[in-house]
Scaffold this active site. Structure first.
Site, mmCIF file in Angstrom:
data_model
loop_
_atom_site.group_PDB
_atom_site.id
_atom_site.type_symbol
_atom_site.label_atom_id
_atom_site.label_comp_id
_atom_site.label_asym_id
_atom_site.label_seq_id
_atom_site.Cartn_x
_atom_site.Cartn_y
_atom_site.Cartn_z
ATOM 1 N N GLU A 66 0.801 -1.093 -0.009
ATOM 2 C CA GLU A 66 -0.022 -0.060 -0.180
ATOM 3 C C GLU A 66 0.985 1.290 -0.017
ATOM 4 O O GLU A 66 1.439 1.424 1.065
ATOM 5 C CB GLU A 66 -0.972 -0.014 1.203
ATOM 6 C CG GLU A 66 -1.709 1.311 1.260
ATOM 7 C CD GLU A 66 -2.923 1.335 2.474
ATOM 8 O OE1 GLU A 66 -2.905 2.321 3.232
ATOM 9 O OE2 GLU A 66 -3.412 0.018 3.012
ATOM 10 N N CYS B 24 -2.524 8.629 2.294
ATOM 11 C CA CYS B 24 -2.210 8.227 1.204
ATOM 12 C C CYS B 24 -3.390 8.608 0.028
ATOM 13 O O CYS B 24 -3.006 8.883 -1.204
ATOM 14 C CB CYS B 24 -2.044 6.847 1.052
ATOM 15 S SG CYS B 24 -3.403 5.964 1.566
#
Length: 476
Positions: A247, A281
């Site tokens: 990720e 993110c």
């Protein structure tokens, strides 16, 4: 606050000091391991997994997770205080994160309860006669997880709780800046009945030792949350057969059509862009607004930014806390100044408030070649760009090598569906910001933004293998 080494049989190889990103004050220490400690951690993982007679049965895993969730709830203020001190996320947002961590553990329990195999059809041709086949799920094996700093409670829960639920022993290496929350959570899992060797938190100062740990052939699954540069490098060095999930970051795009309800959407964009000082993110970073409303969007966001309180993250009224490191403030300041020099219009912000704080900033029409347009700034900066037709906006939104979550703001169902079809993203939110997430949904970076799918049920599934039994009997 001090945490000793947590690898049974290992000797501490040094001490890492943890400092507040807000004021630089020391808040704790953690003992770290070296190459010998990493080897012991791997041996411990392999030993408990290979002893199949002593795998933790489902009812014990459920009981451990249930007790852990209750303990985390009872110690919530203590854990919130630790996470704020080391991570710098404001109190209100850290409280939400802690509640999410508890929910992540409860979702992991649900995964155990709902896990099942399937029957594989037999007797469909002469070769398969007199046979009965079915599958069930087993743990994949030892897990090594490397985590990021920005959600020091919930990210650890996202990597450790599914491993426990799946029956996998796990080593967790938290971020250098935020190890205290991880060690505190793992202590709770141990106190809740999880054998120590089944979850070993480690701190490592030497990157070569981290690589040794991750790439060892005994590791069955590698879970990584962090920078793309490191994640892709480690994936390239995994032992044959090691599965992984990565990720990384993104530069989340939002398209705001001319018919969007700005009164409703702009507060969501401000929250999605400035939450945790933009260190998320899927933070709102690029807004493509129709030319007829672009300036109104930028000035509206600027006004909302101007009312946000930037300061001590422990303050109940603080909206935006510090960036994780002082050099990150330097970098954000440099990128914004560069964008202004390249003809971006500064709507608001654009200045550091201290060595750790940066004003929430809105830029209008930065150059598409500026760093703020091309790379993940990971700071409290939102860029607004004008567009004339939606295809132009979609082309710009899709132009980067990152793809994660995106959004479209419109009152027209056809516009929403068109954007959903054409945006390169794993998730497209409609009339919401890009940072929306609940912990049972899929969460996947595409292209350079990641590999595999996060979210508790998906991680739980990744940490298991499906094994088939085939019975052959003339009685069938």
């Amino acid at each position: 606050m001090h945490y000793p080494i947590k690898v049974p049989g290992a000797v501490a190889a040094g001490i890492i000091e943890v400092f507040s990103p807000y004021d630089g004050k020391p808040i704790g220490t953690v003992e770290c391991i070296d190459a010998k400690g990493a080897e012991l951690a791997l041996k411990n993982l392999a030993a408990v997994f290979h002893d199949r007679n002593n795998w933790l049965p489902a009812h014990e895993r459920i009981a451990i997770l249930e007790r852990a969730a209750l303990t985390i709830q009872a110690r919530s203020e203590q854990l919130i205080t630790i996470a704020i001190a080391e991570g710098g996320k404001p109190y209100s947002d850290t409280k939400v994160e802690l509640l999410r961590a508890i929910d992540s553990i409860k979702i992991s329990i649900d995964c155990i309860r709902s896990a099942r195999g399937t029957e594989i059809p037999m007797q469909l041709n002469p070769a398969s006669m007199n046979r009965l086949a079915f599958t069930h799920r087993e743990p994949i094996g030892p897990v090594v997880a490397v985590s990021a700093f920005n959600h020091p409670l919930n990210l650890i829960a996202h990597q450790v709780a599914p491993a426990i639920a799946a029956g996998c022993p796990v080593v967790i290496k938290p971020a250098r800046e935020t190890p205290l929350s991880a060690f505190a959570l793992v202590d709770i899992f141990h106190q809740s009945g999880l054998p120590v060797a089944w979850c070993q938190p480690v701190m490592i100062e030497d990157n070569n030792v981290t690589e040794q740990l991750v790439t060892d052939k005994r590791v069955a699954f590698f879970s990584f949350i962090g920078s793309a540069e490191i994640g892709w490098m480690l994936r390239s060095k995994l032992a044959p057969g090691t599965r992984c999930a990565l990720e990384h970051g993104g530069i989340a795009p939002v398209i705001i059509a001319e018919d969007a309800d700005l009164d409703k959407i702009l507060p969501l964009m401000a929250k999605g862009g400035f939450y945790h000082a933009g260190q998320v993110c899927v933070s709102v970073k690029r807004i493509y607004a129709h030319r007829s409303i672009a300036r109104k969007v930028a000035t509206g966001l600027g006004a909302l930014a101007g009312h946000m309180t930037v300061g001590n993250p422990a303050g109940v009224g603080t909206d935006i806390g510090p960036l994780i490191r002082h050099e990150e403030v330097d970098r954000v300041e440099s990128w914004v100044n560069e964008a202004i020099a390249e003809n971006a219009e500064l709507i608001t912000g654009g200045k550091r408030l201290s060595s750790s704080l940066y004003q929430p900033t809105v830029l209008l029409n930065p150059s598409v070649q500026s760093k703020v347009s091309q790379q993940e700034i990971f700071g409290p900066v939102i860029c607004v760009y004008e567009y004339d037709n939606i295809d132009e906006a979609i082309e710009q939104a899709n132009s980067l090598p990152y793809a994660f979550q995106a959004a479209i703001a419109t009152q027209n169902i056809d516009t929403a569906l068109y954007a959903f079809k054409h945006l390169a993203a794993s998730t497209v939110t409609i009339n919401d910001h890009t940072a929306f997430r609940v912990d049972w949904m899929p969460f996947a970076g595409l292209r350079e933004s990641g590999y595999g799918t996060g979210g508790i049920p998906y991680t739980f599934r990744d940490m298991q293998v499906e094994k088939m039994a085939i019975f052959h009997s003339p009685s069938l």
